[in-house]
Design a protein around this motif. Structure first.
Motif, PDB file in Angstrom:
ATOM      1  N   VAL A   1       6.673  -2.774   8.527  1.00  0.00           N
ATOM      2  CA  VAL A   1       6.155  -3.971   9.196  1.00  0.00           C
ATOM      3  C   VAL A   1       7.230  -4.686  10.007  1.00  0.00           C
ATOM      4  CG1 VAL A   1       5.091  -6.233   8.833  1.00  0.00           C
ATOM      5  CG2 VAL A   1       4.350  -4.272   7.461  1.00  0.00           C
ATOM      6  N   PHE A   2       8.392  -4.949   9.384  1.00  0.00           N
ATOM      7  CA  PHE A   2       9.432  -5.753  10.025  1.00  0.00           C
ATOM      8  C   PHE A   2      10.238  -4.972  11.066  1.00  0.00           C
ATOM      9  CE2 PHE A   2       9.688  -8.223   5.799  1.00  0.00           C
ATOM     10  CZ  PHE A   2       8.638  -9.042   6.194  1.00  0.00           C
TER      11      PHE A   2
ATOM     12  N   LEU B   1       7.996  -7.544  -4.151  1.00  0.00           N
ATOM     13  CA  LEU B   1       8.442  -8.742  -3.430  1.00  0.00           C
ATOM     14  C   LEU B   1       9.961  -8.750  -3.260  1.00  0.00           C
ATOM     15  CD1 LEU B   1       6.104 -11.386  -5.132  1.00  0.00           C
ATOM     16  CD2 LEU B   1       5.881 -10.408  -2.840  1.00  0.00           C
ATOM     17  N   THR B   2      10.680  -8.276  -4.281  1.00  0.00           N
ATOM     18  CA  THR B   2      12.138  -8.193  -4.185  1.00  0.00           C
ATOM     19  C   THR B   2      12.555  -7.227  -3.072  1.00  0.00           C
ATOM     20  OG1 THR B   2      12.334  -8.602  -6.570  1.00  0.00           O
ATOM     21  CG2 THR B   2      14.257  -7.676  -5.461  1.00  0.00           C
ATOM     22  N   GLY B   3      11.896  -6.071  -2.998  1.00  0.00           N
ATOM     23  CA  GLY B   3      12.188  -5.107  -1.949  1.00  0.00           C
ATOM     24  C   GLY B   3      11.934  -5.664  -0.562  1.00  0.00           C
ATOM     25  N   THR B   4      10.851  -6.432  -0.427  1.00  0.00           N
ATOM     26  CA  THR B   4      10.534  -7.057   0.866  1.00  0.00           C
ATOM     27  C   THR B   4      11.633  -8.019   1.295  1.00  0.00           C
ATOM     28  OG1 THR B   4       8.173  -6.911   0.343  1.00  0.00           O
ATOM     29  CG2 THR B   4       8.808  -8.424   2.100  1.00  0.00           C
TER      30      THR B   4
ATOM     31  N   MET C   1       5.480   6.565   6.345  1.00  0.00           N
ATOM     32  CA  MET C   1       5.904   5.688   5.256  1.00  0.00           C
ATOM     33  C   MET C   1       4.742   4.855   4.721  1.00  0.00           C
ATOM     34  SD  MET C   1       9.655   4.540   6.715  1.00  0.00           S
ATOM     35  CE  MET C   1      10.208   3.769   5.202  1.00  0.00           C
ATOM     36  N   LEU C   2       3.855   4.423   5.607  1.00  0.00           N
ATOM     37  CA  LEU C   2       2.697   3.628   5.196  1.00  0.00           C
ATOM     38  C   LEU C   2       1.814   4.421   4.232  1.00  0.00           C
ATOM     39  CD1 LEU C   2       1.067   0.995   5.580  1.00  0.00           C
ATOM     40  CD2 LEU C   2      -0.068   2.097   7.525  1.00  0.00           C
TER      41      LEU C   2
END
Length: 226
Positions: free
Chosen positions: A51-52, A217-220, A195-196
């Motif tokens: 995404v990023f 969330l930590t990985g994000t 990857m998705l």
């Protein structure tokens, strides 16, 4: 010039993903103990990269429509690869992630090589940034393979191998700068689709717990700040 750029790209890829593999080996016992958290962490890292990084850059270079189209093609390609892989369930997940990182590192190498043509300082900066950015990706690959009980030495070897396409991409990028600059968005989209699919089909369905959400969330956060 071509040899120099190729070596810089190769080091950025191999050292980045390899560092992630070494980190996973250091904390191998914790990986086994907190497997749901680690799988969520690898899923969060990979989805955040999609995404990023990948889709955002692909949209900037190729537009939204082509990005969505080729991302979907990347998903279909990965489904085909999965159907041909002859591994046990957990092994299949780890090796799919390894393949997706391989595909992802080629367009990043193209970006490094192409940027050296416009400005050397930009190319060096990009190589450093991508090298740091590859550490969590190598970690994601290693965590998944560790979850499949792959030996530590083999995990580290795979994470170093995963960085090799960046050297090839850097060579192609600097040698055919004009041609591949226009195709980088396509390669990034295909890698994003790969990857998705791995995250949604392989990682998240197998780690349904509060710990996997915390890991996700930590990985994000890790990818966002790196």
């Amino acid at each position: 010039m071509i040899l120099k750029v190729t070596l810089i790209g190769l080091l950025a890829g191999v050292l980045g993903t390899g560092a992630g593999g070494i980190l996973s080996a250091i904390f191998r016992k914790e990986v086994d103990r907190y497997l749901n958290f680690c799988m969520g962490l690898s899923g969060g890292i990979m989805l955040a990269v999609v995404v990023f990084d990948l889709m955002k850059e692909a949209m900037d270079t190729s537009g939204v429509l082509y990005t969505v189209l080729f991302t979907f093609m990347g998903v279909l390609l990965t489904m085909l690869i999965k159907s041909k892989l002859d591994f046990a369930g957990e092994m299949k997940s780890g090796y799919l992630i390894f393949i997706s990182i391989l595909l992802h590192n080629l367009p990043e190498g193209l970006a490094i090589g192409s940027s050296f043509i416009s400005e050397e300082a930009l190319g060096i900066t990009l190589a450093i940034v991508i090298g740091l950015h590859n550490i969590p990706e190598g970690l994601a690959t290693a965590l998944s393979l560790a979850g499949a009980r792959v030996p530590v030495k083999k995990i580290i070897l795979f994470t170093f191998i995963a960085g090799l396409p960046m050297g090839l991409g850097s060579f192609l990028g600097v040698y055919f700068a004009g041609l591949f600059k226009s195709l980088i968005g396509l390669f990034l989209s295909l890698a994003a689709g790969t990857m998705l699919f791995v995250v949604l089909d392989e990682i998240m369905p197998k780690s349904k717990s509060l710990y996997s959400i915390i890991g996700f969330l930590t990985g994000t956060i890790i990818v966002y700040y790196i």
